[in-house]
Write an enzyme that holds these catalytic residues in place. Structure first.
Site, PDB file in Angstrom:
ATOM      1  N   HIS A  65      37.441  40.820  37.311  1.00 32.73           N
ATOM      2  CA  HIS A  65      36.289  40.496  37.958  1.00 32.73           C
ATOM      3  C   HIS A  65      35.443  41.733  38.221  1.00 32.73           C
ATOM      4  O   HIS A  65      34.359  41.627  37.963  1.00 32.73           O
ATOM      5  CB  HIS A  65      36.773  39.685  38.846  1.00 32.73           C
ATOM      6  CG  HIS A  65      35.621  39.310  39.801  1.00 32.73           C
ATOM      7  ND1 HIS A  65      35.193  37.961  39.788  1.00 32.73           N
ATOM      8  CD2 HIS A  65      34.746  39.792  40.825  1.00 32.73           C
ATOM      9  CE1 HIS A  65      33.964  37.798  40.605  1.00 32.73           C
ATOM     10  NE2 HIS A  65      33.755  38.969  41.111  1.00 32.73           N
ATOM     11  N   GLU A  66      36.062  42.787  38.853  1.00 32.57           N
ATOM     12  CA  GLU A  66      35.511  43.947  38.893  1.00 32.57           C
ATOM     13  C   GLU A  66      34.698  44.652  37.766  1.00 32.57           C
ATOM     14  O   GLU A  66      33.621  45.128  37.922  1.00 32.57           O
ATOM     15  CB  GLU A  66      36.117  44.861  40.021  1.00 32.57           C
ATOM     16  CG  GLU A  66      36.829  44.227  41.163  1.00 32.57           C
ATOM     17  CD  GLU A  66      35.635  43.370  42.010  1.00 32.57           C
ATOM     18  OE1 GLU A  66      34.631  43.992  41.963  1.00 32.57           O
ATOM     19  OE2 GLU A  66      35.791  42.635  42.749  1.00 32.57           O
ATOM     20  N   HIS A 121      31.652  43.111  36.674  1.00 30.22           N
ATOM     21  CA  HIS A 121      30.432  43.777  37.230  1.00 30.22           C
ATOM     22  C   HIS A 121      29.820  44.855  36.785  1.00 30.22           C
ATOM     23  O   HIS A 121      28.653  45.200  37.232  1.00 30.22           O
ATOM     24  CB  HIS A 121      30.768  43.918  39.008  1.00 30.22           C
ATOM     25  CG  HIS A 121      31.029  42.715  39.669  1.00 30.22           C
ATOM     26  ND1 HIS A 121      29.783  41.777  39.704  1.00 30.22           N
ATOM     27  CD2 HIS A 121      31.900  42.369  40.474  1.00 30.22           C
ATOM     28  CE1 HIS A 121      30.288  40.762  40.609  1.00 30.22           C
ATOM     29  NE2 HIS A 121      31.382  40.875  41.103  1.00 30.22           N
ATOM     30  N   GLU A 167      27.960  37.380  40.628  1.00 29.90           N
ATOM     31  CA  GLU A 167      29.288  36.816  41.146  1.00 29.90           C
ATOM     32  C   GLU A 167      29.466  35.848  40.041  1.00 29.90           C
ATOM     33  O   GLU A 167      30.729  35.535  39.679  1.00 29.90           O
ATOM     34  CB  GLU A 167      29.282  36.363  42.598  1.00 29.90           C
ATOM     35  CG  GLU A 167      28.933  37.362  43.560  1.00 29.90           C
ATOM     36  CD  GLU A 167      30.275  38.613  43.317  1.00 29.90           C
ATOM     37  OE1 GLU A 167      31.311  38.505  42.534  1.00 29.90           O
ATOM     38  OE2 GLU A 167      29.939  39.514  44.010  1.00 29.90           O
TER      39      GLU A 167
END
EC number: 3.4.11.-
Length: 823
Positions: free
Chosen positions: A481-482, A485, A504
């Protein structure tokens, strides 16, 4: 704009007048003082023209005077009281930043290790003397507005960049004909416009300019949200100084950084993702349109490691005995909100064993770098900077250099759960989206008071210690997930912060794709895993929508006003200061389901190659929802759009509260024909319900129930379904705990287990709830509410006891939400 907002409940104001002047580069020179819990020093800001300045005529510049009328009153520029410097303590290794930089007639404001004397009078703007300006023949002075909160500003001065030798070869400024003011402006204007291939020379020039003497103090004033600066007799942005130095220090109560202790009990400080971003760390321009580069020199005691969101892997430089200096920089312009720092006694964790061979095998989904990236030309659409997307070697680099830092007590957990995962997750992300936007990555395991599971900044990711528990599943998905980003949220940012789903929603959708790729799952297993996670998120979204106001369920709350700002560039972020917003996941979940809907509707073979192309075309830029949707539909033949249009997607998904009709229909079909993994969980739930109905005293010899082995996601779903049962006996709960080894599972599983323990008042596991509230603060907020609504005195006492232990270091929004639950 109303700037007297309730700081705990209202929208977040972005006050900087970016339409008139834009910060192009920051240079921070700071000392970290753990004894007083302050960061102090100075910041030099280099300005270019604002968003609309180039197109303005003389008549429209009258608006600058109108916008300045709110600031009739300024403080008189008073000289700071500065102690004399002991020349015997000067270290040549510090460079001439330690020399006189406070302006004409002032002596150095630093002592020998760079700190302001703590005994000097704090010239805070809130306690200063005021006067009205009368020196501009009736014209209003232009007002520079910076976003600022909880800072003690000691002095602001213009920097005499014309005094720096050797800049002639980089600038075109006509030294003989220009006035000193004009010359200084021209030098900075030329400096910020240097081409990308001269970035080293540009950074060197910035550094030397930042060390130039001051040439006059500027008048300053402030309110709760901004610092306002003016120069007497300067009525337009064109005439305002292009380089200014601000002497300041943070306050211990400032919300941009958290002063706390790490898991070893050692002091540390870090940016923890505050709703006010970095405005309590340094005066800045917060609106995302203010994209800038920066350099930072940070000094701290030698026992500390300074990590920052810079593109270089900084090495410490010794100063006087016991102190080190760390220098970072970035050459990619980004919003000030992406700046991150962490100072602590971190230890670098290096892998003791190589990752499994099957996790290092190169493969591609859906296109290899050579197939995909060469389909697009090498031109970029962003402002000029040294861009990795133009580098063939960067395009083929599937695993960028990385480091992991944590308190030494977590070394074993990092070895088991994290270190071996990083290469496969980075490689998976590269196989899906192509070129990594950033050249390196640091990962830091942050203290227990961190209010989320992870936070990404350029070149650095903060992870909660909660990700290190149980199997590698939670750690892997959160890491993916990170990493996502890096593309969505950082390399591509939202032009309007209310469109949080652009960051997000994309990261949530991509984490499943990256994680399946990192695990080397066959396509059918990847699909099953993704369907199970969609089921979990569907349950979570329903809970979110039941327990949140309609106004906070909308992905594009500003509707047709999205992206609009005032004439000065100021705006507000709707619900930006609502303490409950940080714990809501509507933007994550609805955004995820929209992207899942588009992917399923168009097909992966269309969607993911498009997404790669979108990244290639829009990296380094700010976007709105329609930029993504318009390009998506333009790249699909009309006969394959299946009735989709930008208008109906915006109407049905982005500007409505509740659940979109298309999502309701999809989940209804899923309920009628659940996935294999969900059906397996359903069978296990039925077994547990039968076990729970048995008489408490069973006859000996009764055949034990055989339970299937479940994945962490399946256990979470099982516990969620069991939470719907009115009663579960202590015997059933004991058996449940033993069967799945629940205390050793990851934080997602243990969170659901704690909910069951609280609901059914299973006293034997109360210690596990207490442990969760103390060690998993990133996820424990919701449990405080469950403890209080239980109306059980023992459980309520547990909640109060845990809160007393952690509230001192808990971030303000979390503490406020818990306080409202408890009192």
């Amino acid at each position: 704009m109303d700037i007297k907002l309730d700081p705990s409940r209202d929208d977040l104001p972005l006050m900087a007048n970016t339409s008139h002047m834009l910060v192009k580069h920051y240079i921070l020179d700071l000392d970290v003082d753990f004894g007083n819990q302050v960061i102090e020093g100075n910041i030099v800001l280099f300005f270019g023209d604002g968003n609309r300045f180039k197109n303005q005529s003389r008549s429209t510049q009258e608006t600058f005077q109108m916008e300045s009328e709110e600031a009739d009153i300024f403080r008189t520029a008073e000289p700071c009281h500065v102690p004399e410097m002991d020349s015997s303590t000067f270290s040549p290794k510090m460079g001439h930043r330690e020399c006189a930089v406070c302006g004409k007639g002032d002596q150095d404001a630093f002592d020998n290790d760079g700190n302001h004397d703590n005994q000097e009078r704090d010239s805070e703007i809130s306690s200063s003397k005021y006067c009205c300006d009368t020196g501009n023949h009736g014209k209003r002075d232009f007002l520079l507005v910076l976003d600022c909160c909880d800072l003690s500003v000691l002095k602001v001065e213009e920097v005499d960049v014309a005094a720096v030798p050797g800049l002639e070869k980089f600038t075109k400024a006509p030294k003989l004909l220009a006035t000193p003011e004009k010359l200084r402006c021209e030098i900075v204007r030329d400096l910020v416009a240097l081409p990308a291939d001269a970035w080293r020379e540009q950074l060197d020039c910035y550094t030397r300019c930042s060390q130039a003497p001051g040439c006059g103090e500027l008048l300053i004033d402030s309110d709760n949200w901004s610092l306002r600066i003016r120069k007497t007799g300067t009525s337009t942005p064109a005439d305002f100084p292009r380089a200014i130095r601000i002497w300041y220090k943070t306050k211990p109560e400032g919300q941009s950084v958290a002063w706390t202790t790490d898991q070893n009990g050692r002091p540390c400080v870090y940016t923890m993702g505050s709703p006010i971003n970095n405005r309590a760390l340094f005066p800045c321009q917060e609106p995302p349109v203010a994209m800038s580069t920066w350099q930072a020199t940070v000094r701290a005691a030698a026992s500390f490691v300074v990590l920052m969101s810079g593109e270089n892997s900084a090495k410490p430089t010794p100063l006087r005995e016991g102190y080190m200096s760390w220098h970072y920089y970035v050459t990619m312009p980004m919003p000030a909100s992406t700046f991150a720092i962490a100072v602590g006694c971190w230890t670098e964790m290096k892998p003791k064993a190589s990752p499994p061979d099957d996790l290092m095998t190169e493969h591609s989904l859906p296109l290899s770098p050579s197939e995909a990236d060469l389909r697009y030309d090498n031109t970029c659409n962003h402002m000029e900077y040294p861009c990795r997307f133009q580098s063939a070697s960067a395009a083929s680099q599937d695993i960028i250099p990385y480091r992991v830092f944590a308190p030494v007590c977590l070394e074993g957990a990092c070895q088991e759960a994290l270190l071996w995962l990083i290469p496969s997750c980075l490689s998976a992300a590269h196989s899906v989206l192509g070129t990594h936007p950033f050249s390196r990555l640091d990962i830091l395991i942050v203290p227990t008071n961190f209010p989320s599971l992870g936070m990404a900044s350029p070149h650095i990711i903060f992870l909660s210690q909660s990700t290190l528990t149980g199997t590698s599943h939670l750690c892997g998905t959160r890491l993916c997930h990170e990493i996502a980003h890096s593309w969505f949220g950082l390399a591509i940012g939202a032009r309007d912060w209310t469109e949080e789903w652009l960051s997000e929603g994309f990261a949530t959708h991509l984490e499943d794709i990256f994680w399946a790729e990192a695990q080397q799952l066959p396509p059918h297993e990847a699909l099953e895993q993704q369907e199970l996670r969609a089921c979990l998120r569907w349950h979570r979204l329903q809970d979110e929508l039941r327990n949140s106001p309609e106004g906070m369920q909308v992905l594009r709350p500003n509707k047709e006003e999205t992206g609009h700002v005032s004439a000065s560039g100021a705006s507000v972020v709707k619900h930006g200061l609502n303490p409950e917003k940080g714990f809501m996941q509507v933007h994550y979940l609805k955004g995820y389901f929209l992207l899942r809907f588009l992917t399923r509707t168009l097909g992966e073979k269309i969607y993911f190659p498009f997404l790669r192309k979108f990244v290639h075309l829009f990296h380094g830029q700010l976007i709105l929802s329609q930029d993504f949707l318009q390009m998506l539909l333009e790249n699909i033949p009309e006969n394959k759009r299946l009735g989709l249009s930008v208008e109906n997607i915006v109407r049905d998904w982005l500007e409505c509260s509740g659940i979109p009709k298309a999502l309701q229909e999809e989940r209804k079909a899923e309920d009628c024909s659940p996935s294999r993994l969900a059906r397996q969980v359903g069978s296990e739930v039925a077994k547990w319900i039968r076990v729970n109905r048995r008489p408490r005293k069973r006859k000996r010899g009764k055949r034990e129930v055989a339970f299937e082995k479940l994945s962490p996601d399946q256990i979470v779903l099982l516990l969620e379904w069991l939470l719907e049962q009115k009663t579960l006996s202590p015997q059933t709960l004991h058996c449940l705990q033993q069967t799945y080894h629940l205390p050793e599972q990851d934080a997602e599983v243990r969170h659901r287990w704690c909910e069951l323990v609280i609901k059914h008042k299973y006293t034997k596991a109360y210690n596990q709830v207490e442990r969760f509230l103390l060690e998993d603060q990133a996820m424990g907020i919701y449990l405080y509410g469950e403890l209080m609504v239980s109306e059980d005195a023992r459980l309520q006492q547990l909640a109060h006891r845990c809160f007393e232990l952690v509230k001192e270091h808990m971030d303000r929004a979390s503490a406020q939400v818990v306080t409202e639950m408890l009192f």
